[in-house]
Design a protein around this motif. Structure first.
Motif, PDB file in Angstrom:
ATOM      1  N   VAL A  35      15.314   0.450  15.507  1.00  0.00           N
ATOM      2  CA  VAL A  35      14.294   1.335  14.939  1.00  0.00           C
ATOM      3  C   VAL A  35      14.448   1.406  13.424  1.00  0.00           C
ATOM      4  CG1 VAL A  35      13.440   3.708  14.847  1.00  0.00           C
ATOM      5  CG2 VAL A  35      14.029   2.682  17.054  1.00  0.00           C
ATOM      6  N   ASP A  36      15.680   1.523  12.947  1.00  0.00           N
ATOM      7  CA  ASP A  36      15.923   1.546  11.504  1.00  0.00           C
ATOM      8  C   ASP A  36      15.323   0.307  10.833  1.00  0.00           C
ATOM      9  OD1 ASP A  36      17.381   3.867  11.937  1.00  0.00           O
ATOM     10  OD2 ASP A  36      19.346   2.897  11.690  1.00  0.00           O
ATOM     11  N   ARG A  37      15.576  -0.858  11.412  1.00  0.00           N
ATOM     12  CA  ARG A  37      15.107  -2.108  10.804  1.00  0.00           C
ATOM     13  C   ARG A  37      13.586  -2.202  10.836  1.00  0.00           C
ATOM     14  NH1 ARG A  37      19.660  -3.966  13.573  1.00  0.00           N
ATOM     15  NH2 ARG A  37      18.490  -5.041  15.224  1.00  0.00           N
ATOM     16  N   ILE A  38      12.990  -1.738  11.928  1.00  0.00           N
ATOM     17  CA  ILE A  38      11.525  -1.783  12.009  1.00  0.00           C
ATOM     18  C   ILE A  38      10.891  -0.896  10.943  1.00  0.00           C
ATOM     19  CG2 ILE A  38       9.548  -1.118  13.459  1.00  0.00           C
ATOM     20  CD1 ILE A  38      11.250  -2.060  15.881  1.00  0.00           C
ATOM     21  N   LEU A  39      11.419   0.305  10.779  1.00  0.00           N
ATOM     22  CA  LEU A  39      10.856   1.211   9.771  1.00  0.00           C
ATOM     23  C   LEU A  39      11.081   0.696   8.349  1.00  0.00           C
ATOM     24  CD1 LEU A  39      11.773   4.681  11.324  1.00  0.00           C
ATOM     25  CD2 LEU A  39       9.540   3.557  11.282  1.00  0.00           C
ATOM     26  N   ALA A  40      12.061  -0.174   8.176  1.00  0.00           N
ATOM     27  CA  ALA A  40      12.349  -0.716   6.840  1.00  0.00           C
ATOM     28  C   ALA A  40      11.633  -2.038   6.575  1.00  0.00           C
ATOM     29  CB  ALA A  40      13.855  -0.909   6.677  1.00  0.00           C
ATOM     30  N   GLU A  41      10.861  -2.535   7.528  1.00  0.00           N
ATOM     31  CA  GLU A  41      10.176  -3.820   7.321  1.00  0.00           C
ATOM     32  C   GLU A  41       9.213  -3.730   6.143  1.00  0.00           C
ATOM     33  OE1 GLU A  41      10.291  -5.587  11.890  1.00  0.00           O
ATOM     34  OE2 GLU A  41       8.541  -4.467  11.212  1.00  0.00           O
ATOM     35  N   PRO A  42       9.062  -4.824   5.391  1.00  0.00           N
ATOM     36  CA  PRO A  42       8.250  -4.792   4.159  1.00  0.00           C
ATOM     37  C   PRO A  42       6.809  -4.331   4.353  1.00  0.00           C
ATOM     38  CG  PRO A  42       9.562  -6.801   4.260  1.00  0.00           C
ATOM     39  CD  PRO A  42       9.727  -6.128   5.588  1.00  0.00           C
ATOM     40  N   LEU A  43       6.218  -4.626   5.515  1.00  0.00           N
ATOM     41  CA  LEU A  43       4.820  -4.253   5.755  1.00  0.00           C
ATOM     42  C   LEU A  43       4.700  -2.993   6.610  1.00  0.00           C
ATOM     43  CD1 LEU A  43       3.265  -7.793   6.448  1.00  0.00           C
ATOM     44  CD2 LEU A  43       3.439  -6.544   4.282  1.00  0.00           C
ATOM     45  N   GLY A  44       5.817  -2.250   6.742  1.00  0.00           N
ATOM     46  CA  GLY A  44       5.820  -1.046   7.549  1.00  0.00           C
ATOM     47  C   GLY A  44       5.224   0.152   6.813  1.00  0.00           C
ATOM     48  N   TRP A  45       5.407   1.334   7.405  1.00  0.00           N
ATOM     49  CA  TRP A  45       4.813   2.545   6.845  1.00  0.00           C
ATOM     50  C   TRP A  45       5.317   2.866   5.442  1.00  0.00           C
ATOM     51  CZ3 TRP A  45       0.581   4.326   8.854  1.00  0.00           C
ATOM     52  CH2 TRP A  45       0.319   4.157  10.213  1.00  0.00           C
ATOM     53  N   THR A  46       6.495   2.371   5.078  1.00  0.00           N
ATOM     54  CA  THR A  46       7.039   2.680   3.747  1.00  0.00           C
ATOM     55  C   THR A  46       6.266   1.980   2.627  1.00  0.00           C
ATOM     56  OG1 THR A  46       8.649   0.878   3.886  1.00  0.00           O
ATOM     57  CG2 THR A  46       9.358   3.067   4.622  1.00  0.00           C
ATOM     58  N   LEU A  47       5.468   0.948   2.959  1.00  0.00           N
ATOM     59  CA  LEU A  47       4.667   0.299   1.906  1.00  0.00           C
ATOM     60  C   LEU A  47       3.625   1.254   1.344  1.00  0.00           C
ATOM     61  CD1 LEU A  47       4.319  -2.359   0.388  1.00  0.00           C
ATOM     62  CD2 LEU A  47       2.712  -3.116   2.161  1.00  0.00           C
ATOM     63  N   SER A  48       3.434   2.377   2.018  1.00  0.00           N
ATOM     64  CA  SER A  48       2.507   3.398   1.517  1.00  0.00           C
ATOM     65  C   SER A  48       2.932   3.931   0.153  1.00  0.00           C
ATOM     66  CB  SER A  48       2.412   4.558   2.515  1.00  0.00           C
ATOM     67  OG  SER A  48       3.703   5.130   2.727  1.00  0.00           O
ATOM     68  N   ALA A  49       4.212   3.778  -0.221  1.00  0.00           N
ATOM     69  CA  ALA A  49       4.659   4.222  -1.546  1.00  0.00           C
ATOM     70  C   ALA A  49       3.935   3.445  -2.641  1.00  0.00           C
ATOM     71  CB  ALA A  49       6.172   4.053  -1.680  1.00  0.00           C
ATOM     72  N   LYS A  50       3.671   2.165  -2.390  1.00  0.00           N
ATOM     73  CA  LYS A  50       2.941   1.342  -3.367  1.00  0.00           C
ATOM     74  C   LYS A  50       1.443   1.362  -3.120  1.00  0.00           C
ATOM     75  CE  LYS A  50       6.643  -1.997  -4.289  1.00  0.00           C
ATOM     76  NZ  LYS A  50       7.040  -3.435  -4.224  1.00  0.00           N
ATOM     77  N   HIS A  51       1.064   1.622  -1.873  1.00  0.00           N
ATOM     78  CA  HIS A  51      -0.354   1.615  -1.503  1.00  0.00           C
ATOM     79  C   HIS A  51      -0.645   2.881  -0.703  1.00  0.00           C
ATOM     80  CE1 HIS A  51      -0.762  -2.579  -2.792  1.00  0.00           C
ATOM     81  NE2 HIS A  51       0.418  -2.781  -2.219  1.00  0.00           N
ATOM     82  N   PRO A  52      -0.763   4.031  -1.365  1.00  0.00           N
ATOM     83  CA  PRO A  52      -0.989   5.295  -0.662  1.00  0.00           C
ATOM     84  C   PRO A  52      -2.243   5.240   0.218  1.00  0.00           C
ATOM     85  CG  PRO A  52      -0.452   5.687  -2.962  1.00  0.00           C
ATOM     86  CD  PRO A  52      -0.669   4.211  -2.824  1.00  0.00           C
ATOM     87  N   VAL A  53      -2.174   5.991   1.313  1.00  0.00           N
ATOM     88  CA  VAL A  53      -3.250   5.966   2.305  1.00  0.00           C
ATOM     89  C   VAL A  53      -4.139   7.184   2.137  1.00  0.00           C
ATOM     90  CG1 VAL A  53      -3.799   5.999   4.765  1.00  0.00           C
ATOM     91  CG2 VAL A  53      -1.826   4.673   3.929  1.00  0.00           C
ATOM     92  N   THR A  54      -5.422   6.928   1.983  1.00  0.00           N
ATOM     93  CA  THR A  54      -6.413   7.999   1.969  1.00  0.00           C
ATOM     94  C   THR A  54      -7.316   7.805   3.179  1.00  0.00           C
ATOM     95  OG1 THR A  54      -6.389   8.263  -0.436  1.00  0.00           O
ATOM     96  CG2 THR A  54      -8.362   9.015   0.729  1.00  0.00           C
ATOM     97  N   ASN A  55      -7.408   8.832   3.995  1.00  0.00           N
ATOM     98  CA  ASN A  55      -8.215   8.741   5.201  1.00  0.00           C
ATOM     99  C   ASN A  55      -8.753  10.118   5.529  1.00  0.00           C
ATOM    100  OD1 ASN A  55      -8.815   8.630   8.204  1.00  0.00           O
ATOM    101  ND2 ASN A  55      -8.261   6.484   7.841  1.00  0.00           N
ATOM    102  N   GLY A  56     -10.037  10.284   5.277  1.00  0.00           N
ATOM    103  CA  GLY A  56     -10.660  11.585   5.468  1.00  0.00           C
ATOM    104  C   GLY A  56     -10.556  12.143   6.869  1.00  0.00           C
ATOM    105  N   PRO A  57     -10.841  11.332   7.933  1.00  0.00           N
ATOM    106  CA  PRO A  57     -10.823  11.885   9.289  1.00  0.00           C
ATOM    107  C   PRO A  57      -9.492  12.496   9.694  1.00  0.00           C
ATOM    108  CG  PRO A  57     -11.958   9.768   9.274  1.00  0.00           C
ATOM    109  CD  PRO A  57     -11.377   9.952   7.911  1.00  0.00           C
ATOM    110  N   VAL A  58      -8.383  12.056   9.116  1.00  0.00           N
ATOM    111  CA  VAL A  58      -7.092  12.645   9.470  1.00  0.00           C
ATOM    112  C   VAL A  58      -6.528  13.476   8.319  1.00  0.00           C
ATOM    113  CG1 VAL A  58      -6.516  10.904  11.184  1.00  0.00           C
ATOM    114  CG2 VAL A  58      -5.866  10.505   8.817  1.00  0.00           C
TER     115      VAL A  58
END
Length: 265
Positions: free
Chosen positions: A108-131
């Motif tokens: 699980v640690d390695r999956i969360l640390a993958e380059p295209l995982g949720w942590t890439l949001s630091a460079k590409h923040p997510v904006t989504n009105g419905p949520v």
């Protein structure tokens, strides 16, 4: 007259013998010509029948062991998610590869640390009105104590079904689910992947962790974004790709966060 008859009979016998010999020689030559030349040909053995998969793990008593120790912060996103990793007790693995809470936590640690995982949001923040997300970004840190935001549990299919059904989620003893601050990961699929989903086992594991974590972060299921396009991580890709191509990460290499229309689940 008798001498001539004897000579004629002898000549007839000789002609007959020569005719038979020529006929046999011709037949042999014809058979030899019709035979394929196998000189230098390597005869491949018939493919072996693959062995049947090992029986599914059994047991599982519904209690859970927490993976000891914590971990460093993964990523630099603004919202830090503290997660605890747990493994169901009492599982009898049989011939299957045996997993422990520590093994599962490491993956699980390695999956969360993958380059295209949720942590890439630091460079590409997510904006989504419905949520209700506006420039959202996440980081993660594993904990072994009670101060967690979400717990990630690996359990037998029967236990996943029972706990998910208790809150109204029927996973048919096949799928994983999320309810509240709990992610339930189905051990059968963790070991074998999803039938018909054309990715390797490691990719399947990335997909299920990223998908269920996405539910915790606030996302519902999504539809395909268009034929031939990478599916959003929040699609139920193992059920129907809807024309999309498999995608096991939240982000694409260019930083795009694929988002399709929401589907209430």
């Amino acid at each position: 007259m008798r001498i001539r008859r004897k000579i004629s009979l002898t000549l007839a016998i000789m002609v007959a013998l020569i005719t038979v010999a020529c006929s046999q020689t011709g037949d042999a030559a014809q058979k030899a010509a019709s035979k394929p030349d196998l000189t230098g040909t390597v005869i491949q053995p018939a493919p072996a029948t693959p062995p049947p998969p090992p029986p599914l793990p059994t047991g599982g008593n519904g209690s859970f062991a927490v993976a000891a120790g914590g971990g460093p912060v993964i990523g630099t996103g603004q919202r830090r998610i503290r997660y605890r990793v747990e493994m169901e007790n009492g599982i009898r693995f049989g011939d299957n590869v045996e997993w422990t809470a520590v093994d599962f936590a490491g993956r699980v640690d390695r999956i969360l640390a993958e380059p295209l995982g949720w942590t890439l949001s630091a460079k590409h923040p997510v904006t989504n009105g419905p949520v209700g997300l506006n420039n959202a970004s996440w980081s993660f840190q594993r904990t072994a104590g009670g101060d967690f935001d979400v717990q990630v549990r690996l359990a037998t299919a029967a236990t996943v079904q029972r706990l998910c059904a208790a809150v109204g989620l029927d996973v048919e003893s096949v799928y994983s689910c999320r309810f509240g601050k709990t992610l339930m990961i189905n051990l059968t699929r963790w070991l074998n992947g999803a039938d018909g989903y054309p990715v390797g086992l490691d990719d399947y594991r990335s997909a299920v962790i990223n998908h269920e974590m996405g539910h915790f972060l606030g996302f519902d299921h999504m539809r395909c974004t268009g034929p031939g396009k990478p599916g959003p991580i929040m699609m139920t890709q193992t059920i129907d790709l809807q024309g999309c191509t498999p995608n096991v990460h939240p982000f694409l290499p260019d930083g795009t966060f694929p988002t399709g229309a929401f589907v209430r689940s």
